[in-house]
Write an enzyme that holds these catalytic residues in place. Structure first.
Site, PDB file in Angstrom:
ATOM      1  N   HIS A 132     -11.455  -7.776   1.818  1.00  0.00           N
ATOM      2  CA  HIS A 132     -12.812  -7.290   2.073  1.00  0.00           C
ATOM      3  C   HIS A 132     -13.672  -8.460   2.518  1.00  0.00           C
ATOM      4  CE1 HIS A 132     -16.698  -5.296   1.375  1.00  0.00           C
ATOM      5  NE2 HIS A 132     -15.996  -4.189   1.550  1.00  0.00           N
ATOM      6  N   GLU A 184     -10.261   1.599   0.082  1.00  0.00           N
ATOM      7  CA  GLU A 184      -9.437   2.508   0.881  1.00  0.00           C
ATOM      8  C   GLU A 184      -8.106   2.846   0.231  1.00  0.00           C
ATOM      9  OE1 GLU A 184     -11.108   3.816   2.828  1.00  0.00           O
ATOM     10  OE2 GLU A 184     -12.112   2.588   4.319  1.00  0.00           O
TER      11      GLU A 184
HETATM   12  N1  COA Z   1      -3.557  -8.356   4.584  1.00  0.00           N
HETATM   13  C1  COA Z   1      -3.118  -9.586   4.895  1.00  0.00           C
HETATM   14  N2  COA Z   1      -3.912 -10.623   5.167  1.00  0.00           N
HETATM   15  C2  COA Z   1      -5.227 -10.407   5.144  1.00  0.00           C
HETATM   16  C3  COA Z   1      -5.763  -9.158   4.829  1.00  0.00           C
HETATM   17  C4  COA Z   1      -4.872  -8.116   4.534  1.00  0.00           C
HETATM   18  N3  COA Z   1      -5.300  -6.886   4.232  1.00  0.00           N
HETATM   19  N4  COA Z   1      -7.112  -9.232   4.873  1.00  0.00           N
HETATM   20  C5  COA Z   1      -7.418 -10.487   5.214  1.00  0.00           C
HETATM   21  N5  COA Z   1      -6.285 -11.208   5.372  1.00  0.00           N
HETATM   22  C6  COA Z   1      -6.183 -12.604   5.709  1.00  0.00           C
HETATM   23  C7  COA Z   1      -6.334 -12.850   7.196  1.00  0.00           C
HETATM   24  O1  COA Z   1      -5.088 -12.753   7.857  1.00  0.00           O
HETATM   25  C8  COA Z   1      -6.891 -14.239   7.224  1.00  0.00           C
HETATM   26  O2  COA Z   1      -5.854 -15.140   6.983  1.00  0.00           O
HETATM   27  P1  COA Z   1      -5.800 -16.554   7.757  1.00  0.00           P
HETATM   28  O3  COA Z   1      -7.097 -17.250   7.373  1.00  0.00           O
HETATM   29  O4  COA Z   1      -4.574 -17.196   7.223  1.00  0.00           O
HETATM   30  O5  COA Z   1      -5.752 -16.215   9.220  1.00  0.00           O
HETATM   31  C9  COA Z   1      -7.800 -14.277   6.002  1.00  0.00           C
HETATM   32  O6  COA Z   1      -7.284 -13.300   5.095  1.00  0.00           O
HETATM   33  C10 COA Z   1      -9.263 -13.962   6.300  1.00  0.00           C
HETATM   34  O7  COA Z   1      -9.295 -12.805   7.119  1.00  0.00           O
HETATM   35  P2  COA Z   1     -10.580 -12.383   7.951  1.00  0.00           P
HETATM   36  O8  COA Z   1     -10.107 -11.540   9.095  1.00  0.00           O
HETATM   37  O9  COA Z   1     -11.460 -13.545   8.253  1.00  0.00           O
HETATM   38  O10 COA Z   1     -11.334 -11.495   6.895  1.00  0.00           O
HETATM   39  P3  COA Z   1     -12.491 -10.464   7.208  1.00  0.00           P
HETATM   40  O11 COA Z   1     -13.551 -10.681   6.205  1.00  0.00           O
HETATM   41  O12 COA Z   1     -12.891 -10.508   8.638  1.00  0.00           O
HETATM   42  O13 COA Z   1     -11.700  -9.098   6.974  1.00  0.00           O
HETATM   43  C11 COA Z   1     -11.084  -6.935   6.418  1.00  0.00           C
HETATM   44  C12 COA Z   1     -12.035  -8.096   6.101  1.00  0.00           C
HETATM   45  C13 COA Z   1     -11.390  -5.738   5.527  1.00  0.00           C
HETATM   46  C14 COA Z   1     -11.256  -6.522   7.885  1.00  0.00           C
HETATM   47  C15 COA Z   1      -9.614  -7.408   6.186  1.00  0.00           C
HETATM   48  O14 COA Z   1      -9.442  -7.809   4.852  1.00  0.00           O
HETATM   49  C16 COA Z   1      -8.581  -6.353   6.586  1.00  0.00           C
HETATM   50  O15 COA Z   1      -8.203  -6.285   7.753  1.00  0.00           O
HETATM   51  N6  COA Z   1      -8.080  -5.529   5.595  1.00  0.00           N
HETATM   52  C17 COA Z   1      -7.142  -4.485   5.905  1.00  0.00           C
HETATM   53  C18 COA Z   1      -7.849  -3.260   6.440  1.00  0.00           C
HETATM   54  C19 COA Z   1      -8.640  -2.532   5.360  1.00  0.00           C
HETATM   55  O16 COA Z   1      -8.152  -2.316   4.259  1.00  0.00           O
HETATM   56  N7  COA Z   1      -9.865  -2.137   5.723  1.00  0.00           N
HETATM   57  C20 COA Z   1     -10.766  -1.425   4.834  1.00  0.00           C
HETATM   58  C21 COA Z   1     -11.882  -2.303   4.380  1.00  0.00           C
HETATM   59  S1  COA Z   1     -12.856  -1.535   3.121  1.00  0.00           S
END
Ligand code: COA
Length: 361
Positions: free
Chosen positions: A245, A304
């Site tokens: 998140h 989710e």
């Molecule tokens: N699975 C694996 N790795 C994950 C991850 C996940 N669900 N969520 C984040 N990461 C990792 C990224 O790969 C990244 O790793 P790195 O620094 O080695 O490249 C790091 O954590 C930071 O990710 P980032 O994209 O900067 O985080 P964000 O704040 O932009 O992303 C979400 C937040 C929700 C988009 C992200 O956690 C995600 O894609 N989750 C899965 C989709 C989901 O469940 N969405 C519903 C949200 S309520």
């Protein structure tokens, strides 16, 4: 520059606060655990819209008006056409786009009622069934399930959907809520705000995640396969749906609210307990592997993951989950749109130009 506007403050709000370090969500001064313990969808809706519309109301009045609004918007289904055979969230957006735009309370009521009426109707039409008209004597959660299946839901089913709707009613300045506020700041109407928000919601990084959570559970298959499957998914560079998140660095409090809402359904045999056991195994394995693979980024379960299990247990097909999310979140979008409109200032950030400069003359 903050990529993705991370940590940038873009609005002041009295509506909700997400404390990502403490894992706490407050909606209008009430913590989520209190809300889910004794609050209905109608009450949280009254709470969120309080003081933001031109009319005053309480939970009971709102319940009646909302029920009447459901009956009114049902008429729009007469214009149902081939657009409704699209993905449910796209069909929902197409139907919502036909509602009149405006910034008054009647528009808000239609927008609260419409997704609740349209989504079950879309799902029935897609199955070749006739839409079922709303029953104005029922609260919104019970009526949604009745319009979906044609049968009065059990008490446990109604309570589970009601808890879901309360739990996801508002959540700070997430992407769809921000979209709603941006549109409201231009003084476009509430329907425009909701359409923009819904468009933001459907992406897999926001409200489109719960369907893929079930795809993941299906692919894992059995609890003892969880660790291996998740490791392979991460090796392929995939993200684990239902984890991580932008704000929470600890467990998303909404996950536990929804896990709690599932329990009575499992205890009363209305959900397959094997599904629950598989989900627990995947959760445990995912947390362990994420901790090992991403030691610098705390990644925990988000809303989710248990949304997927709850909505599946209530009989919604997975392609419809984003639409159900929209039913619950519309009140948050509306409250934020009104709050933004009352503030009166256009949202207009700047960008930094990093392209080539014109050649000197
Ligand atoms: N699975 C694996 N790795 C994950 C991850 C996940 N669900 N969520 C984040 N990461 C990792 C990224 O790969 C990244 O790793 P790195 O620094 O080695 O490249 C790091 O954590 C930071 O990710 P980032 O994209 O900067 O985080 P964000 O704040 O932009 O992303 C979400 C937040 C929700 C988009 C992200 O956690 C995600 O894609 N989750 C899965 C989709 C989901 O469940 N969405 C519903 C949200 S309520």
């Amino acid at each position: 520059m903050r990529n993705g506007l991370e940590d940038v403050i873009a609005a002041e709000t009295q509506l909700s606060d997400v404390d990502g370090e403490a894992g706490r969500l407050i909606i209008r001064g009430v913590s989520l655990d209190r809300l889910v313990a004794d609050c209905s969808y109608e009450r949280v809706t009254a709470l969120l819209l309080d003081g933001l519309m031109e009319r005053n109301f309480d939970e009971a009045l709102l319940r009646d008006w909302l029920a009447q609004a459901r009956t009114k918007v049902f008429d729009h289904l007469k214009a149902a056409d081939a657009a409704l055979l699209a993905l449910p969230v796209d069909a929902l957006r197409a139907l919502l786009a036909r509602l009149p735009d405006g910034d008054d309370f009647d528009t808000a009521l239609s927008l609260l009622a419409a997704p609740a009426v349209f989504l079950p109707a879309i799902l029935r039409l897609q199955r070749g069934q006739t839409p079922i008209a709303p029953d104005a004597s029922l609260p919104q959660a019970a009526d949604i399930l009745r319009m979906l299946t044609g049968q009065l839901p059990t008490q446990e089913q109604t309570a589970a959907l009601d808890t879901y709707l309360v739990t996801i009613s508002d959540h700070g300045l997430n992407a769809s809520t921000f979209a709603s506020r941006v549109i409201a700041s231009t003084q476009a109407g509430l329907t425009s705000s909701v359409l923009a928000a819904l468009s933001a919601l459907k992406g897999p990084l926001h409200g489109g995640a719960p369907g893929p959570v079930l795809d993941m559970l299906d692919a894992v298959g059995t609890p003892d396969n969880a660790g291996r499957w998740l490791a392979e998914a991460l090796d392929r560079g995939e993200r684990l749906m239902g984890f991580g998140h932008r704000i929470y660095r600890v467990r998303d409090p909404r996950a536990d609210a929804l896990k709690g809402a599932l329990k009575p359904l499992i205890a009363s045999g209305q959900v397959d307990s094997a599904r629950g056991a598989l989900a627990e195994a995947v959760e445990t394995a995912a947390l362990a592997i994420l901790r090992a693979r991403k030691p610098n980024r705390p990644l925990d379960v988000n809303v989710e993951f248990y949304t997927a299990l709850l909505l599946e247990a209530l009989g919604f097909p997975r392609q419809a989950f984003t639409g159900v999310f929209a039913i619950g979140r519309t009140v948050g979008w509306l409250a934020h749109a009104r709050e933004q409109a009352l503030d009166g200032r256009l949202i207009r950030p700047r960008s930094v130009y990093i392209g080539p400069l014109p050649a000197a003359a």
